[in-house]
Design an enzyme around this catalytic site. Sequence first.
Site, short mmCIF file in Angstrom:
data_model
loop_
_atom_site.label_atom_id
_atom_site.label_comp_id
_atom_site.label_asym_id
_atom_site.label_seq_id
_atom_site.Cartn_x
_atom_site.Cartn_y
_atom_site.Cartn_z
N ILE A 154 -31.98 -49.15 33.66
CA ILE A 154 -32.96 -49.88 33.13
C ILE A 154 -33.73 -50.24 34.18
O ILE A 154 -33.38 -50.92 35.18
CB ILE A 154 -32.28 -51.11 32.41
CG1 ILE A 154 -31.69 -50.45 31.08
CG2 ILE A 154 -33.07 -52.03 31.83
CD1 ILE A 154 -30.81 -51.52 30.31
N ASN A 163 -39.64 -53.29 23.89
CA ASN A 163 -39.05 -54.47 23.83
C ASN A 163 -39.92 -55.36 25.06
O ASN A 163 -39.94 -54.93 26.31
CB ASN A 163 -37.64 -53.96 24.61
CG ASN A 163 -36.87 -55.30 25.01
OD1 ASN A 163 -37.19 -56.51 24.68
ND2 ASN A 163 -35.55 -55.27 25.49
N LYS A 214 -38.86 -58.14 26.27
CA LYS A 214 -37.93 -58.91 27.20
C LYS A 214 -38.81 -60.31 27.19
O LYS A 214 -39.20 -60.86 26.36
CB LYS A 214 -37.83 -58.18 28.47
CG LYS A 214 -37.21 -56.78 28.25
CD LYS A 214 -36.56 -56.07 29.42
CE LYS A 214 -35.83 -55.03 29.03
NZ LYS A 214 -34.94 -54.14 30.12
N GLU A 234 -28.59 -46.88 26.17
CA GLU A 234 -29.27 -47.38 27.42
C GLU A 234 -28.23 -47.33 28.82
O GLU A 234 -27.70 -48.31 28.60
CB GLU A 234 -29.94 -48.52 27.30
CG GLU A 234 -31.26 -48.50 25.96
CD GLU A 234 -32.20 -49.75 26.30
OE1 GLU A 234 -33.38 -49.64 26.32
OE2 GLU A 234 -31.83 -50.99 26.71
N HIS A 274 -28.24 -55.73 23.70
CA HIS A 274 -28.96 -55.20 24.76
C HIS A 274 -27.96 -55.61 26.07
O HIS A 274 -27.28 -56.44 26.20
CB HIS A 274 -30.28 -56.09 24.81
CG HIS A 274 -31.13 -55.13 25.93
ND1 HIS A 274 -30.98 -55.46 27.17
CD2 HIS A 274 -31.99 -54.23 25.50
CE1 HIS A 274 -31.80 -54.78 27.85
NE2 HIS A 274 -32.50 -53.75 26.87
N GLY A 319 -35.97 -46.40 31.71
CA GLY A 319 -36.93 -45.66 32.78
C GLY A 319 -37.63 -44.81 32.15
O GLY A 319 -38.42 -43.78 32.66
O1 G3P Z 1 -34.53 -52.47 26.15
C1 G3P Z 1 -35.42 -51.37 26.61
C2 G3P Z 1 -35.07 -51.36 28.16
O2 G3P Z 1 -33.93 -51.95 28.65
C3 G3P Z 1 -35.37 -50.46 28.97
O3 G3P Z 1 -36.17 -51.03 30.03
O4 G3P Z 1 -37.79 -51.26 31.53
O5 G3P Z 1 -36.33 -49.26 31.75
O6 G3P Z 1 -38.19 -49.40 29.85
P1 G3P Z 1 -37.16 -50.18 30.80
#
Ligand code: G3P
Length: 215
Positions: free
Chosen positions: A142, A8, A10, A137, A89, A174
Amino acid sequence: MEPEIFINFKHYENAVGNNCEKLLNDFSNLKDNNIYYCLSYIDLRLNSKFNNLKIFSQSVDVNDYGAFTGSVSMESLMSIGIHGSLLNHSENRINEENIIRILEKSKNNNFTIVLCAENIEEIKKYSKFEPDYIAYEPPELIGGNISVSNAKPEIIEEAGKICKNRTKLLVGAGVKTKEDIDRSMDLGAHGVLIASGIIRDPKPINKLISLTHTR
Ligand code: G3P
């Protein structure tokens, strides 16, 4: 089974606009077939340049074509060759009624949905509609350094049982290392959804290579 890795992008500065194109240039040298790139709306045009990559949207709106200012319909995505999207999301939540409508529409259009869910209740509720993927998630993890596979192993296992053979389970939040990915797979996931672990790394391409080597 090799893990599927959904990255992602983002709206990180190094991953949107012209910088998105630079990242995709690097990533396009990888031969791995199990990687999906979830781009911001403004970068989906790059699908025509990087047609060897599996490019997904980060969201999709429920409406069809018409007087819907600011919206991005499934039809418009398909018209530029995008056939899949994240949905719901944690950073872009959608109401339940629209989620169900989008899931139904996606099936009629052969459009792949990765439906994000924050907890086991949402996984139970939405798995009945058999999305292609559910991405579990936990919002509090996150962007942090504690992996979902370490913090919530029992929920991943339970989610895997709920999804069974109908829906592929992804887990995210994470995730930073190959060990996090392998552990998620051992717990019953089909792959991971990952953002900062790759995008915020000083060398995203090297990081991605380190996550994709086979165990
Ligand atoms: O969509 C992926 C996400 O929300 C996880 O974010 O930065 O923890 O990998 P991250």
